[in-house]
Design an enzyme around this catalytic site. Structure first.
Site, PDB file in Angstrom:
ATOM      1  N   ARG A  52       0.786  -1.161   0.021  1.00 59.01           N
ATOM      2  CA  ARG A  52      -0.029   0.066   0.007  1.00 59.01           C
ATOM      3  C   ARG A  52       0.813   1.505   0.107  1.00 59.01           C
ATOM      4  NH1 ARG A  52      -3.148  -0.074   4.781  1.00 59.01           N
ATOM      5  NH2 ARG A  52      -1.633   0.876   5.689  1.00 59.01           N
ATOM      6  N   TYR A 105     -10.540  23.192 -11.366  1.00 59.59           N
ATOM      7  CA  TYR A 105     -11.098  21.923 -12.038  1.00 59.59           C
ATOM      8  C   TYR A 105     -12.527  21.853 -11.131  1.00 59.59           C
ATOM      9  CZ  TYR A 105     -11.303  16.949 -13.131  1.00 59.59           C
ATOM     10  OH  TYR A 105     -11.641  15.821 -13.271  1.00 59.59           O
ATOM     11  N   ASP A 177      -2.609  23.044  -9.076  1.00 57.48           N
ATOM     12  CA  ASP A 177      -2.874  22.047 -10.182  1.00 57.48           C
ATOM     13  C   ASP A 177      -2.326  22.405 -11.597  1.00 57.48           C
ATOM     14  OD1 ASP A 177      -4.019  20.263 -12.071  1.00 57.48           O
ATOM     15  OD2 ASP A 177      -5.719  20.079 -10.973  1.00 57.48           O
ATOM     16  N   LYS A 202      -3.771  12.271 -17.638  1.00 64.99           N
ATOM     17  CA  LYS A 202      -3.745  13.427 -18.961  1.00 64.99           C
ATOM     18  C   LYS A 202      -2.531  12.906 -19.886  1.00 64.99           C
ATOM     19  CE  LYS A 202      -7.544  14.770 -17.312  1.00 64.99           C
ATOM     20  NZ  LYS A 202      -7.757  15.831 -16.481  1.00 64.99           N
TER      21      LYS A 202
HETATM   22  C1  LIG Z   1      -8.505  15.728 -15.225  1.00 66.19           C
HETATM   23  C2  LIG Z   1      -8.392  16.607 -14.319  1.00 66.19           C
HETATM   24  C3  LIG Z   1      -7.978  16.252 -12.963  1.00 66.19           C
HETATM   25  C4  LIG Z   1      -8.470  14.899 -12.146  1.00 66.19           C
HETATM   26  O1  LIG Z   1      -7.823  13.885 -12.831  1.00 66.19           O
HETATM   27  P1  LIG Z   1      -8.467  12.489 -12.763  1.00 66.19           P
HETATM   28  O2  LIG Z   1      -7.374  11.412 -12.765  1.00 66.19           O
HETATM   29  O3  LIG Z   1      -9.524  12.388 -13.927  1.00 66.19           O
HETATM   30  O4  LIG Z   1      -9.450  12.452 -11.281  1.00 66.19           O
HETATM   31  C5  LIG Z   1      -7.588  17.229 -11.857  1.00 66.19           C
HETATM   32  N1  LIG Z   1      -7.200  18.470 -12.450  1.00 66.19           N
HETATM   33  C6  LIG Z   1      -7.437  18.883 -13.907  1.00 66.19           C
HETATM   34  C7  LIG Z   1      -6.781  20.045 -14.263  1.00 66.19           C
HETATM   35  C8  LIG Z   1      -7.585  17.771 -14.648  1.00 66.19           C
HETATM   36  O5  LIG Z   1      -7.942  18.307 -15.839  1.00 66.19           O
END
Ligand SMILES: *Cc1c(COP(=O)(O)O)cnc(C)c1O
Length: 386
Positions: A52, A105, A177, A202
């Protein structure tokens, strides 16, 4: 060494892998030790003692991302959303005040409004373009300033060094982010931010086949962050770490192509009479182009398009019949995507006003001329429906 070299070398050591180019997938919960004392020693030294809290596969990816971000260490978690939200939960307590960028987001905003509120943590949303004036919003109980640049859906670029410096002066932590810029094009830790978050889902994943988040921090913040994050017990799977490492190897090459095609398509869109604005910081026409140029070394393939007076019904007619742009959430994979989002309901500090409906496009690795032909046919449907 350049990042394009580092993505091919970081996190793998063939001599340690029986000569194989890539590290293997280590699956497992239990890790065995020869004696009780050996297990205790390994725990004290924070070696791998239980699945974990990490495996050699996840550590390889963490090492690679931490290096690219210019951070001390990285923590992986099961999704990008978890990376954002659990960073907040790990660092805040009841009675604290959080400053959150208005263009964050959507699911992060939802976590603040629902879950953090339930635990007695108050969130204020601020103008993404506020810069150093953020100090006027600091309260004695403000503990964290959260950024996202450029913003989700609306692509405002923040003055990251100014915001980070203002927070640091008051002893307030900063987290960002930084998914859009990827660790190759944007390095917020070198601009004074304490914690940089990536949705690995992404571009690092890059193939729309995994979910993961990465949280990278400075040495000063990392121990506290790790203690908080480990409490949630939400690691990514070893297979997904292996897939993300595989995606990482081609990140620089893919991003170069995404950027080139996105610029081509965005410039074509700018000249279309149906388009009012293209929300892409890499364009000279973008209001934050100067900040982008100062703080980023490139752009990915994601941007917004504000249509000139066309309603959402017309935008939907355009999007629904596009051949090469799939309709679906997320981005950063090899394929092109379209959404017809409405930022208005998720903006409170700066209400969203636009001349028409908007499209969000992800420009994939297809030939850009094919994409432009597809969009051109879409504009005919837009005009017919508008
Ligand atoms: C897609 C995204 C997230 C979340 O990612 P997931 O893996 O889909 O939970 C967070 N921040 C931004 C800017 C995003 O585009």
């Amino acid at each position: 060494m350049q990042d394009s070299t580092l993505v091919t070398t970081l996190g793998r050591d063939p001599a340690d892998q029986r000569g194989f180019v890539n590290p293997p997938v280590y699956r497992g919960s239990t890790i065995l030790f020869p004696t009780v004392a050996a297990m205790e020693r390994a725990r004290a030294a924070r070696e791998i003692t239980y699945g974990r809290v990490g495996t050699p596969t996840s550590h390889a990816l963490e090492t690679a991302i931490a290096n690219l971000e210019g951070g001390y260490r990285c923590l992986l978690i099961a999704s990008g959303k978890a990376a954002c939200n659990l960073t907040l939960a790990a660092l805040l307590r009841s009675g604290d005040h959080l400053l959150m960028v208005d263009s964050v987001y959507g699911p992060t905003r939802q976590f603040c409004d629902r879950t953090l509120a339930r635990f007695g943590i108050e969130t204020s949303y601020y103008d993404p373009r506020i810069g150093g004036d953020i100090t006027a919003l600091f309260r004695p109980e403000t503990r964290l300033l959260f950024l996202e640049s450029p913003g989700s859906l609306t692509f405002e670029v923040q003055d990251v060094p100014a915001l980070a410096a203002a927070a640091r002066e008051r002893g307030i932590l900063t987290a960002i982010d930084a998914t859009w810029g990827t660790p190759l094009f944007f390095k917020p830790l070198t601009l004074g931010v304490d914690i940089a978050i990536q949705a690995v889902t992404k571009y690092i994943g890059g193939h729309s086949d995994l979910l993961m988040g990465a949280i990278t921090a400075t040495e000063a913040v990392f121990p506290r962050l790790r203690a908080g994050i480990e409490e949630f017990g939400a690691p990514p799977s070893p297979e997904d770490c292996w897939l993300a490492l595989r995606g990482l190897r081609t990140l620089a090459a893919r991003l170069a192509r995404h950027q080139e095609s996105a610029l081509l398509v965005a410039r074509w869109l700018e000249r279309r009479p149906e388009v009012s604005r293209v929300l892409f910081p890499a364009l000279e026409s973008h209001p934050d182009h100067g900040l982008w140029k100062r703080d980023f070394t490139g752009a990915c393939g994601l941007f917004g398009v504000v249509l000139d007076g066309f309603p959402e019904t017309a935008a939907r007619a355009m999007a629904d019949a596009l051949e090469l742009f799939g309709i679906g959430a997320s981005w950063g994979g090899f394929e092109s995507l379209v959404l017809v989002p409405d930022p208005a309901p998720v903006r409170t500090a700066v209400p969203w006003k636009a001349e028409g409906a908007m499209l969000r496009l992800h420009i994939g690795l297809e030939d850009p001329d094919d994409l432009i032909r597809d969009l051109e046919a879409g504009f005919a449907r837009l005009r017919a429906a508008g």
